[in-house]
Design a protein around this motif. Sequence first.
Motif, PDB file in Angstrom:
ATOM      1  N   UNK A 258      -1.426  -7.502  -8.032  1.00 26.16           N
ATOM      2  CA  UNK A 258      -1.330  -6.203  -8.089  1.00 26.16           C
ATOM      3  C   UNK A 258      -2.481  -6.280  -6.902  1.00 26.16           C
ATOM      4  N   UNK A 259      -2.641  -5.443  -6.020  1.00 28.29           N
ATOM      5  CA  UNK A 259      -3.701  -4.419  -5.673  1.00 28.29           C
ATOM      6  C   UNK A 259      -3.582  -3.449  -6.126  1.00 28.29           C
ATOM      7  N   UNK A 260      -4.481  -2.304  -6.975  1.00 24.00           N
ATOM      8  CA  UNK A 260      -4.374  -1.397  -7.057  1.00 24.00           C
ATOM      9  C   UNK A 260      -5.081  -0.451  -5.946  1.00 24.00           C
ATOM     10  N   UNK A 261      -6.475  -0.736  -5.516  1.00 25.84           N
ATOM     11  CA  UNK A 261      -6.768  -0.310  -4.172  1.00 25.84           C
ATOM     12  C   UNK A 261      -7.012  -1.316  -3.229  1.00 25.84           C
ATOM     13  N   UNK A 262      -7.474  -0.742  -2.145  1.00 25.15           N
ATOM     14  CA  UNK A 262      -8.106  -1.426  -1.195  1.00 25.15           C
ATOM     15  C   UNK A 262      -8.554  -2.377  -0.907  1.00 25.15           C
ATOM     16  N   UNK A 263      -9.844  -2.282  -2.603  1.00 26.96           N
ATOM     17  CA  UNK A 263     -11.091  -2.928  -2.328  1.00 26.96           C
ATOM     18  C   UNK A 263     -10.827  -3.640  -3.658  1.00 26.96           C
ATOM     19  N   UNK A 264      -9.829  -3.695  -4.369  1.00 25.47           N
ATOM     20  CA  UNK A 264     -10.192  -4.304  -6.059  1.00 25.47           C
ATOM     21  C   UNK A 264      -8.362  -4.475  -5.903  1.00 25.47           C
ATOM     22  N   UNK A 265      -8.200  -5.876  -7.088  1.00 26.16           N
ATOM     23  CA  UNK A 265      -6.926  -6.531  -6.812  1.00 26.16           C
ATOM     24  C   UNK A 265      -7.192  -6.707  -8.791  1.00 26.16           C
TER      25      UNK A 265
END
Length: 706
Positions: A258-265
């Motif tokens: 999953x990629x909750x935000x552009x800068x996190x996984x």
Amino acid sequence: MTRFAKVGRDGACVPALRRLGYGVSLLAMSAALPAFAQQATTTEPVEGELPTVTVDSGAQFVGDPFTTPSAVSVVGQDDLDTFGGVRIDDVLRSVPGTFTRDSTSNPGIAVNIRGFEGSGRVNMMIDGVRQNFRFVGHEAAGFTYVDPALLAGVDIARGAVSTVGGAGSLVGLANFRTIGVDDIIKPGNTLGALGSVSWGSNSLDWKEMIAGAARISDNAAVAGAVSTSSPGSYENGDGQTVPNTGQDLTSGLLKADFKPTEDSSLKFGAVFYNNDFVSNSYDQNVKNKTFTANYAYDPASELINFRFNTYYNDLTMKYLNYAVTSPAPPSSQAGRNIEDKGWGFDTTNISLFSTGPVNIIAEYGFEFFADDVDSFNTQNPTFGGGVNPSGNSTVGGVFSQTTFRYNIVDLIIGLRYDFFTLEGSGEETGPGGQVPIGPWSVDNSEGRFDPKITLAVNPYDWLQVYGLYAEAMRAPTISETMVGGNHPGGGGDYSPNPFLQPEIQKGWEFGANIRKDGLFMAGDMLRLKGDYYYMDVENYITACFGLQTYFCNVPGTSQVDGFEFEGMYDAGFAFAGISYTYTHTDLPTQTPGFGAGQYLPDSVFTFTAGARFLERRLTVGGRYFVASEAKTATFTGVQDTEGYELLDLYTTYDFQNGVELALNVSNVFDVDYTPALSTNPSATVPPFTGDTGMGRTFLVTMRAHF
């Protein structure tokens, strides 16, 4: 300002040199696989900017071996496909400084680094999760149970590790990485399928694996795989059947990204293993379940590149029916269960700084792992787990590794504080042990600072030379500290030793790396890596004998030194690679029956070569493996065993439509031999006296990737 280059946990965002050729991919893939965990991999900075740091989020523990100033290696997918179809041991034994215990009956993997194995001396992991299962028997004191068909690669670090994975490890780590979403789905696709089916002679029979994955959206993807195999007992080079060498394995995995935000996984994984086999004189079943959750946060900041990984592992070994028909079975042992429930986490952050002409890369974090071991007997509760104890242990460490880069010089300063705890209790019933008759308890804890200092010089863009000094600590295990009871069917009494001290390793290493492209012609590549190491080991733990048998610290210091080398040249139409290991040791013996011997052959040499035809769709090659004579521990002392030479041939044809056909012939000349560091088959009366090496074996494999 230059920001961090982001890499997913399985490293799929990093371009890799794929398909440089079966047979040398151990070396070629090593030169291209993504970076980091033991050490950050950096690009040369543009003037006035900080270097770009490529960081994996936790599952990959080794950077590019040919730019890393320490002894590391990477086994790639092509290596596993080409030489791991019969046993993954055949792949690992060709890695410099690396060997395995060749257990004919037990299908687990026991990695040996520089002559050390078992009891956590090598930190073996699956997807970054420690495999701390131990048992006392006529075997290596620790195995990793994972299906080679589900592996994407193996990371190997030799020597002290100053970052994640180093806590409690004496001589390095081996991390078995399983396939994930990006191994199954090709770039640009939303769906993917990966599968293989093979048939082998010499009772290998059929083996199947199928995997599928789907990108549900731009921010979510799932994957799953299942694999089965049920080889029977094979024949050696003399035509003798080596008994009780089969297994019945079913395995699988589930992954979700999953990629909750552009800068996190955020990634989740589950790996399952279920195998039936004969070992330690019993029909046995092993179930292993490994669960992971990995979070990475990489904002637009030089100060933050953060990852947090948490995991849980549950392995249960069950003793079923007694596998020997005569003499009469010892009824007290059937029904034994040994279960190790382990959990832990690690967290790391990397920051970049610049002070004038000096660029600084600081990595710092914490790791922790706990094991709850329960040994019991469901059929005969009064006998418990036999000689295998129950107990609790933890291992952890706070670590920091800082690289100071000035011009062509890198100074890398690592410091970690490692700690451990051991808890358990029992009752001593006989005299002559390390504790008096009656109840006893263990509540031990200790900590230690371990430094690692590396100086690397890069006088040319193709050459790196380095030297390092490092220390490491290994805690006594639950099995070593709290072993007890009687040998099944008689044959000796065992006693705990709550007074065991941790093993301490202090060592030097000097090496060089060479990377050269376009050496003789456009597009060719040369990769060379070599090192010499010297290690002192204090408080080495082995067996001691008296009225009872127990584990003890050997007084004084033991020395191990050696030389490791690997190299490859690839011109596209042809390729060649070599691997060489020399090991010299004065370590005390590990007594058979109370563990297993660890001595490597003095020299191990592997040469691989091949050529590509038909627009490089057809690859034909071979591998020549030589192991010199070796020392083997017996109950009466140490004896020399003969060396041996093996030749394997292989060919692959790529239909360029996602389908590939491969043919392998191992032990072409049907040599009758016993592998170094080999354990005889279990449950044979009288004992099997033939050689245990596998005779000539054919393997045909069809692979598909869509």
